[in-house]
Design a protein around this motif. Structure first.
Motif, PDB file in Angstrom:
ATOM      1  N   LEU A  25       0.632  -1.018   0.380  1.00 19.02           N
ATOM      2  CA  LEU A  25       0.093  -0.023  -0.265  1.00 19.02           C
ATOM      3  C   LEU A  25       0.829   1.061   0.028  1.00 19.02           C
ATOM      4  O   LEU A  25       0.837   2.229  -0.576  1.00 19.02           O
ATOM      5  CB  LEU A  25      -0.908   0.025   1.027  1.00 19.02           C
ATOM      6  N   GLU A  26       2.131   1.005   0.355  1.00 24.94           N
ATOM      7  CA  GLU A  26       2.596   2.734   0.317  1.00 24.94           C
ATOM      8  C   GLU A  26       3.404   2.380  -0.239  1.00 24.94           C
ATOM      9  O   GLU A  26       3.032   3.780  -1.185  1.00 24.94           O
ATOM     10  CB  GLU A  26       4.077   1.797   1.895  1.00 24.94           C
ATOM     11  N   LEU A  27       3.574   1.296  -1.296  1.00 25.56           N
ATOM     12  CA  LEU A  27       4.083   2.020  -2.386  1.00 25.56           C
ATOM     13  C   LEU A  27       2.833   2.345  -3.644  1.00 25.56           C
ATOM     14  O   LEU A  27       4.036   3.154  -4.596  1.00 25.56           O
ATOM     15  CB  LEU A  27       5.389   0.534  -3.012  1.00 25.56           C
ATOM     16  N   PHE A  28       2.202   1.401  -3.551  1.00 25.15           N
ATOM     17  CA  PHE A  28       0.911   2.022  -4.968  1.00 25.15           C
ATOM     18  C   PHE A  28       0.481   3.816  -4.167  1.00 25.15           C
ATOM     19  O   PHE A  28       0.207   4.386  -5.640  1.00 25.15           O
ATOM     20  CB  PHE A  28      -0.277   1.074  -4.091  1.00 25.15           C
ATOM     21  N   VAL A  29       0.547   4.010  -2.503  1.00 32.75           N
ATOM     22  CA  VAL A  29       0.487   5.499  -2.671  1.00 32.75           C
ATOM     23  C   VAL A  29       1.709   6.379  -3.053  1.00 32.75           C
ATOM     24  O   VAL A  29       1.168   7.188  -4.088  1.00 32.75           O
ATOM     25  CB  VAL A  29       0.014   5.222  -1.430  1.00 32.75           C
ATOM     26  N   GLU A  30       2.565   5.507  -3.342  1.00 31.79           N
ATOM     27  CA  GLU A  30       3.733   6.776  -3.645  1.00 31.79           C
ATOM     28  C   GLU A  30       4.402   6.916  -5.525  1.00 31.79           C
ATOM     29  O   GLU A  30       4.229   7.565  -5.469  1.00 31.79           O
ATOM     30  CB  GLU A  30       5.214   6.146  -2.978  1.00 31.79           C
ATOM     31  N   GLN A  31       4.013   5.622  -5.735  1.00 31.59           N
ATOM     32  CA  GLN A  31       4.034   5.438  -7.279  1.00 31.59           C
ATOM     33  C   GLN A  31       3.156   5.465  -8.253  1.00 31.59           C
ATOM     34  O   GLN A  31       3.315   5.486  -9.558  1.00 31.59           O
ATOM     35  CB  GLN A  31       5.318   4.752  -7.500  1.00 31.59           C
ATOM     36  N   GLY A  32       2.001   4.641  -7.145  1.00 34.04           N
ATOM     37  CA  GLY A  32       0.753   4.638  -8.399  1.00 34.04           C
ATOM     38  C   GLY A  32       0.412   2.524  -8.058  1.00 34.04           C
ATOM     39  O   GLY A  32       1.995   2.070  -8.414  1.00 34.04           O
TER      40      GLY A  32
END
Length: 206
Positions: A25-32
């Motif tokens: 989720l952190e990666l999804f929020v940061e980079q899509g």
């Protein structure tokens, strides 16, 4: 990681499945969502892709599981609300608890806001829309005037807007959340009191 509140974060760290969810989720929020690969998620976790596959075969499985886990309090709130008396106190408690659930699942809701096309494709949006409809039905009086129905719906979306729009305003995050909650409470209170006032007038005429 900043994904959940401190107490929940401590609890989630010991669970591999939940650690995968949090990092993803952190990666999804940061980079899509589209730009994040399962390999990247595995690398950030320090595990092999095979170890990741043991829990989740696709990114879609991860985000759907996150949605189900982090929005479960909303489903529980709806079930609780349906069992309560139709009072102002009930409606205010629903608004208060919903506000807290948005805080607890903040990164997920930010992801949903910023990846709306993906959310529609994964059908999480349909589930969320259904839950919002059921929550709305609890706080709206069945015979309320249209303007008061709009007030109740606006109360819920005031909480949503507060998560995103208020980020650009200076000030203590908790104070901003309290201000947004106060506005939402005012809307629900005004709608409820107007509906009850109309009922009183109708009763006196009969």
């Amino acid at each position: 990681m900043g994904v959940t509140m401190d107490g929940t974060k401590q609890q989630r760290r010991g669970n591999t499945r939940q650690r995968i969810q949090d990092v993803a989720l952190e990666l999804f929020v940061e980079q899509g969502y589209e730009k994040t690969s399962l390999r990247e998620i595995a690398e950030h976790l320090g595990v092999t892709k095979a170890a990741l596959y043991y829990h989740f075969k696709t990114k879609e499985e991860i985000i759907v599981s996150l949605f189900e886990d982090l929005t479960r309090p909303v489903e529980e709130l709806i079930e609780w609300g349906k069992q309560q008396p139709d009072t102002l106190e009930t409606k205010q408690e629903i608004v208060r608890r919903y506000s807290q659930s948005l805080v607890d699942a903040g990164p997920l809701f930010r992801f949903m806001q910023e990846n709306q096309a993906t959310v529609r494709e994964l059908r999480i949006g349909d589930t969320f829309k259904d839950r919002m409809g059921r929550l709305r039905d609890i706080i709206i009086d069945s015979d309320a005037e249209l303007v008061d129905q709009v007030r109740c719906i606006s109360a819920l979306f005031t909480l949503h807007a507060g998560m995103f729009v208020m980020q650009d305003l200076e000030g203590d995050p908790e104070k901003k959340r309290e201000a947004v909650l106060e506005v939402a409470m005012d809307l629900v209170t005004q709608a409820h009191e107007r509906a009850r006032g109309a009922e009183g007038i109708a009763a006196s005429k009969s």
